[in-house]
Design a protein around this motif. Structure first.
Motif, PDB file in Angstrom:
ATOM      1  N   LEU A   1      36.541 -69.555-122.496  1.00 41.39           N
ATOM      2  CA  LEU A   1      35.694 -69.501-123.680  1.00 41.39           C
ATOM      3  C   LEU A   1      36.532 -69.645-124.954  1.00 41.39           C
ATOM      4  N   LYS A   2      37.647 -68.959-124.973  1.00 40.35           N
ATOM      5  CA  LYS A   2      38.538 -69.042-126.135  1.00 40.35           C
ATOM      6  C   LYS A   2      39.070 -70.461-126.299  1.00 40.35           C
ATOM      7  N   ALA A   3      39.438 -71.109-125.203  1.00 39.40           N
ATOM      8  CA  ALA A   3      39.937 -72.486-125.260  1.00 39.40           C
ATOM      9  C   ALA A   3      38.838 -73.431-125.744  1.00 39.40           C
ATOM     10  N   THR A   4      37.628 -73.202-125.287  1.00 39.40           N
ATOM     11  CA  THR A   4      36.490 -74.042-125.707  1.00 39.40           C
ATOM     12  C   THR A   4      36.258 -73.885-127.200  1.00 39.40           C
TER      13      THR A   4
ATOM     14  N   LEU B   1      38.430 -73.089-129.449  1.00 41.70           N
ATOM     15  CA  LEU B   1      39.530 -73.721-130.168  1.00 41.70           C
ATOM     16  C   LEU B   1      39.357 -75.227-130.198  1.00 41.70           C
ATOM     17  N   ASP B   2      38.839 -75.815-129.114  1.00 47.30           N
ATOM     18  CA  ASP B   2      38.608 -77.259-129.054  1.00 47.30           C
ATOM     19  C   ASP B   2      37.523 -77.682-130.040  1.00 47.30           C
ATOM     20  N   GLU B   3      36.572 -76.805-130.301  1.00 49.34           N
ATOM     21  CA  GLU B   3      35.460 -77.129-131.204  1.00 49.34           C
ATOM     22  C   GLU B   3      35.906 -77.130-132.661  1.00 49.34           C
ATOM     23  N   ASP B   4      36.984 -76.405-132.959  1.00 52.25           N
ATOM     24  CA  ASP B   4      37.433 -76.290-134.355  1.00 52.25           C
ATOM     25  C   ASP B   4      38.119 -77.517-134.834  1.00 52.25           C
TER      26      ASP B   4
END
Length: 105
Positions: free
Chosen positions: A97-100, A102-105
């Protein structure tokens, strides 16, 4: 910074059965029983001889979790293993979830 170095070194560490038991303050037999019940895996599950088993840092962390659950809740090893599974799954999902995010930012 030194905290990161400790983690990196721990990731590369391989522990024998005796080293794992000693570092987690449990008996050798305690670890062998958890491996036989499928609650812990050594690096080569085909190896039947406990003297040649090796464990990684994830096994060390899992043993510590199982010990804590067994002692704090006075439960059987199978239940402690299930709780450890759930904790590991939650950590994996949080990491994804945290990686997802970060990818959205």
């Amino acid at each position: 910074m030194s905290h990161e170095i400790d983690v990196i070194l721990l990731e590369d560490t391989r522990l024998s059965l005796d080293e794992l038991a000693r570092s987690c303050q449990v008996s050798r037999e305690w670890v062998i029983e958890r491996v036989q019940w499928g609650l812990l895996l050594n690096e080569d599950p085909r190896t039947a001889d406990p003297a040649s088993w090796l464990f990684d840092s994830r096994s060390f962390i899992r043993v510590k979790r199982i010990i804590t659950v067994e002692r704090n809740f006075e439960c059987n090893p199978e239940l402690a293993g299930l709780v450890a599974d759930m904790i590991e799954e939650i950590e994996l999902l949080r990491t994804r979830l945290k990686a997802t995010k970060l990818d959205e930012d």
